[in-house]
Design an enzyme around this catalytic site. Structure first.
Site, PDB file in Angstrom:
ATOM      1  N   GLU A  74      -0.543   2.828  -5.525  1.00 38.95           N
ATOM      2  CA  GLU A  74       0.283   2.430  -4.641  1.00 38.95           C
ATOM      3  C   GLU A  74       0.861   1.111  -4.923  1.00 38.95           C
ATOM      4  O   GLU A  74       0.228   0.280  -5.506  1.00 38.95           O
ATOM      5  CB  GLU A  74      -0.415   2.247  -3.153  1.00 38.95           C
ATOM      6  CG  GLU A  74      -0.328   3.516  -2.457  1.00 38.95           C
ATOM      7  CD  GLU A  74      -1.024   3.557  -1.134  1.00 38.95           C
ATOM      8  OE1 GLU A  74      -0.662   2.198  -0.368  1.00 38.95           O
ATOM      9  OE2 GLU A  74      -1.853   4.238  -0.640  1.00 38.95           O
ATOM     10  N   GLU A 112      -7.781   5.062   1.269  1.00 40.23           N
ATOM     11  CA  GLU A 112      -8.459   3.785   1.322  1.00 40.23           C
ATOM     12  C   GLU A 112      -9.727   3.589   2.499  1.00 40.23           C
ATOM     13  O   GLU A 112      -9.825   3.057   3.610  1.00 40.23           O
ATOM     14  CB  GLU A 112      -7.425   2.680   2.142  1.00 40.23           C
ATOM     15  CG  GLU A 112      -6.316   2.575   1.174  1.00 40.23           C
ATOM     16  CD  GLU A 112      -5.300   1.338   1.517  1.00 40.23           C
ATOM     17  OE1 GLU A 112      -5.094   1.118   2.569  1.00 40.23           O
ATOM     18  OE2 GLU A 112      -4.535   0.842   0.551  1.00 40.23           O
TER      19      GLU A 112
HETATM   20  C1  GLA Z   1      -2.116   1.122   2.328  1.00 36.41           C
HETATM   21  C2  GLA Z   1      -1.911   2.442   2.746  1.00 36.41           C
HETATM   22  C3  GLA Z   1      -0.395   3.232   2.793  1.00 36.41           C
HETATM   23  C4  GLA Z   1       0.350   2.151   3.424  1.00 36.41           C
HETATM   24  C5  GLA Z   1       0.386   0.982   2.629  1.00 36.41           C
HETATM   25  C6  GLA Z   1       1.412   0.054   2.989  1.00 36.41           C
HETATM   26  O1  GLA Z   1      -1.996   1.030   1.036  1.00 36.41           O
HETATM   27  O2  GLA Z   1      -2.837   3.478   1.904  1.00 36.41           O
HETATM   28  O3  GLA Z   1      -0.827   4.378   3.604  1.00 36.41           O
HETATM   29  O4  GLA Z   1       0.038   1.968   4.690  1.00 36.41           O
HETATM   30  O5  GLA Z   1      -0.813   0.334   2.569  1.00 36.41           O
HETATM   31  O6  GLA Z   1       1.487  -0.940   2.322  1.00 36.41           O
END
Ligand code: GLA
Length: 680
Positions: A315, A156
């Site tokens: 994710e 991210e």
């Molecule tokens: C983000 C991060 C993950 C985790 C999620 C939790 O997407 O990439 O490492 O912290 O949030 O929702």
């Protein structure tokens, strides 16, 4: 359309997620159990190493992957592939202690303390040196491992750093952009205003919170520079992996509605688009169906960033997240709906954060496939496992592609510039929302739009809607003119064509770059309404097809020199009797202009008319139902998702539901949250 497989070695779709076995190295029993449970849930991939730097390299230079290799091998032996991350999303304490330049500076130029994550300075040479060492070691060890699917770059990527190194880089970037000619920059930024003129590039600072932050050109270039800087960092990591022999594809996980960087620029330099999808299901301000459409818009955006291949939902939360003001569990069935929506929109993966819940620290209450109880009989595990079975059933979807003919134009420069413009009302500019609302309207007609940028290839589209296209990039006027001339249907709204790419007002009337001729009008004033102001427009000659009178919200523009056909006129206030919606025949196509903000659903008649001009087949869907289509060479797969609270019936269906294997000829009935994939 020909299938395009992301991972030819994998049969079907990917199902998996972030897995952090480094938290359990003293519990081999747990690792064994996890593998068993993963297989039971139909999981065929994990993402590892995202935040593992301190385990890989506990002290400087002391690198070992002895913990990871056997786990990766063991997973592979059990049919579970690995996506391996570079661990640069969070730094070990030793690194910040010895190389403080790795820590980012805030917007007052003050250096952060060690801690948290996603807060490195992407230009720090010391940090990059350490990144290069760990990434090289990782690639040397794991490149070409048969279980390795791809490289996940950092995590991210986001945010800005205001340190002196970044200031210098920004100055160099500006010098390049403006041909080392400070007068060019002064002209582009209109710095004579308020005596902001610069004598040299090294006088320029980032827009510090307590410094120069009202030169709009500077603010915009700072955001463009940060896009470049993050991309440069990402490219640096990719190059490092490649130089060490890694051949597998790369990705980095994007975020919804992400503001900091222009993803379109970044996407040129990675192989596969992936993003993290965290719906706020069952919230208290909108229906689930409405919320799902917002997800859908994001899917469409990510799909459109690399239209020639499927994307990945890297994710999503099994059950619940833990970082929202209110963290509500997904109700039964919602998990499958959210996951299938991603696949419907073009994702070849359903991945989660996280496979096993961490035992401590800030994410210990975040949803996971395997909960602290560690069994296969939790509600969430059972829902994940049931989805796993469905994903196997529909494995023929892998590699199929979307093929949409309608697009919404949505640009990062435009987002930034609208928000930064000292104009309109602070609280109601709502550029993102306006684009989303147009998207929803087409979706309600069973037509899914893509999301494109000004500089993208538009050749496959028959309809393009460009709400609030305030910034005209170079050459865009001609591009729109050609699109319409050749038969395209193009729609614009109030606040279009006011400025050029440097944010300088277009002289000679709006919309600039000759678009006044394409639309057959000019706009002269844009008026801001208070929420309680009552303004309506009257539709002309559409009896029975459109509402007679439509409410106007937030903005009304005054048009002049109108040669286009007038479809609606203002009823009230000082613009009463003047044009509010127009259609201009231009070449073989039509250019529509909506001069005021209305509810998009009130404009359905307009969208129908545009669709009718193109021959695109559409049909109003029941409330709450979404339709997406993916294609292979010889089949189309229509996904119908009932995101509403009631059951729904969709008419005129002809094909086989590949989930239930039922032949459907006639009506398709879907219960709440039910999904059908009709192959025909
Ligand atoms: C983000 C991060 C993950 C985790 C999620 C939790 O997407 O990439 O490492 O912290 O949030 O929702």
């Amino acid at each position: 359309m020909a299938r395009n497989f992301l991972f030819p070695q994998v049969e079907g779709l990917l199902h998996g997620g972030d897995y952090n076995p480094e938290q359990w190295l003293d519990r081999p029993d747990i690792l064994e159990k996890d593998i068993k449970l993963m297989k039971e849930a139909g999981i065929n991939t994990v993402t590892m190493g995202v935040f593992s730097w301190a385990v890989h390299e506990p002290t400087e230079g002391n690198i070992s992957f002895d913990w990871l290799e056997p786990i990766m091998n063991r997973l592979y032996d059990n049919g579970i592939y690995t996506i391996l991350a570079t661990p640069t999303g969070a730094r070990p304490a030793w690194l910040d202690e010895k190389y403080p330049s790795a820590m980012r500076c805030d917007d007052m130029g003050v250096r952060n303390h060690h801690g948290v994550r996603h807060n490195h300075c992407m230009q720090s040479p010391e940090f990059r040196q350490k990144v290069q060492i760990i990434d090289t070691a990782l690639a040397k060890k794991f490149a070409n491992h048969p279980g390795l699917l791809m490289w996940h770059i950092s995590n991210e990527l986001g945010g800005y750093c205001y340190c002196d190194t970044c200031k210098k880089k920004f100055q160099e970037w500006l010098a390049d952009r403006y041909d080392h000619d400070i007068n060019k920059l002064n002209k582009a930024w209109w710095t004579t205003f308020w005596s902001h003129t610069f004598n040299s590039f090294d006088q320029i600072e980032p827009p510090y919170a307590n410094g120069e932050n009202c030169v709009l050109g500077l603010n915009l270039d700072w955001k463009r520079y940060n896009t470049w800087s993050a991309t440069d960092f990402m490219k640096f990591e990719i190059m490092t992996l490649r130089s060490a022999g890694a051949k597998e594809p790369t990705t980095t996980n994007y975020m919804e509605w992400f503001y900091d960087y222009d993803y379109r620029y970044m996407s040129q330099f990675i192989d596969v688009i992936s993003w993290d999808n965290y719906p706020e299901s069952h919230n208290n301000w909108q229906s689930d169906a409405d919320h799902m459409l917002e997800r859908s818009f994001n899917h469409a955006l990510f799909r459109s960033l690399k239209p020639d291949k499927p994307f990945m939902m890297m994710e999503s939360a099994p059950g619940v997240v833990n970082w929202r003001p209110y963290n509500k569990y997904r109700r039964p069935g919602m998990h499958k709906l959210i996951s299938m929506q991603a696949v419907a929109a073009g994702s070849d993966t359903v991945q989660y954060f996280q496979i096993r819940k961490s035992r401590g620290s800030s994410e210990q209450w975040h949803g996971a496939v395997i909960d602290h109880i560690g069994t296969n009989d939790t509600r969430i595990f059972k829902e994940v496992a049931s989805l796993g079975q469905d994903l196997k059933k529909i494995s023929e979807i892998a590699g199929t592609m979307a093929d949409n003919k309608v697009a919404i134009l949505y640009d990062w420069d435009n987002r930034w510039a609208i928000d930064d413009a000292w104009a309109l009302a602070k609280d109601t500019k709502n550029y993102d929302k306006t684009c989303l609302e147009v998207y929803k309207e087409f979706m309600s007609l069973g037509v899914e739009p893509d999301i494109v940028g000004s500089n993208d290839d538009w050749s496959k589209y028959k309809i393009i809607c460009a709400p609030m296209l305030y910034v005209l990039q170079d050459g865009i006027g001609d591009k729109i003119a050609l699109f319409v001339e050749e038969g395209g249907q193009f729609l614009s709204t109030y606040f279009t064509g006011y400025v050029n790419k440097d944010l300088l007002s277009n002289l000679g009337g709006f919309p600039g770059q000759g678009l006044d001729k394409v639309f057959g009008l000019r706009s002269e004033e844009i008026d801001t309404l208070y929420p309680e102001d009552k303004v309506t427009i009257k539709i002309i000659d559409k009896a029975g097809l459109a509402p007679h009178s439509i409410n106007v919200y937030d903005y009304q523009e005054m048009l002049r020199d109108v040669s286009a056909d007038v479809l609606a006129k203002y009823n009230d206030d000082y613009l009463a009797g003047t044009p509010a919606i127009t259609r201009n025949e231009f070449g073989k196509g039509h250019a529509y202009y909506v001069a005021c903000r209305t509810n998009q659903s009130d404009l359905e008649f307009l969208y129908r008319e545009m669709l009718d001009h193109t021959g695109i087949v559409y049909s109003k869907l029941p409330t709450g139902v979404e339709k997406h289509t993916r294609y292979s060479d010889d089949s189309a797969y229509d996904f119908y998702l009932n995101c509403g609270d009631d059951h729904a019936t969709i008419k005129k269906i002809d094909g086989e539901d590949i989930i239930s294997n039922a032949e459907i000829h006639g009506s398709l009935k879907l219960d709440k949250y039910e999904i059908a994939i009709i192959k025909h």
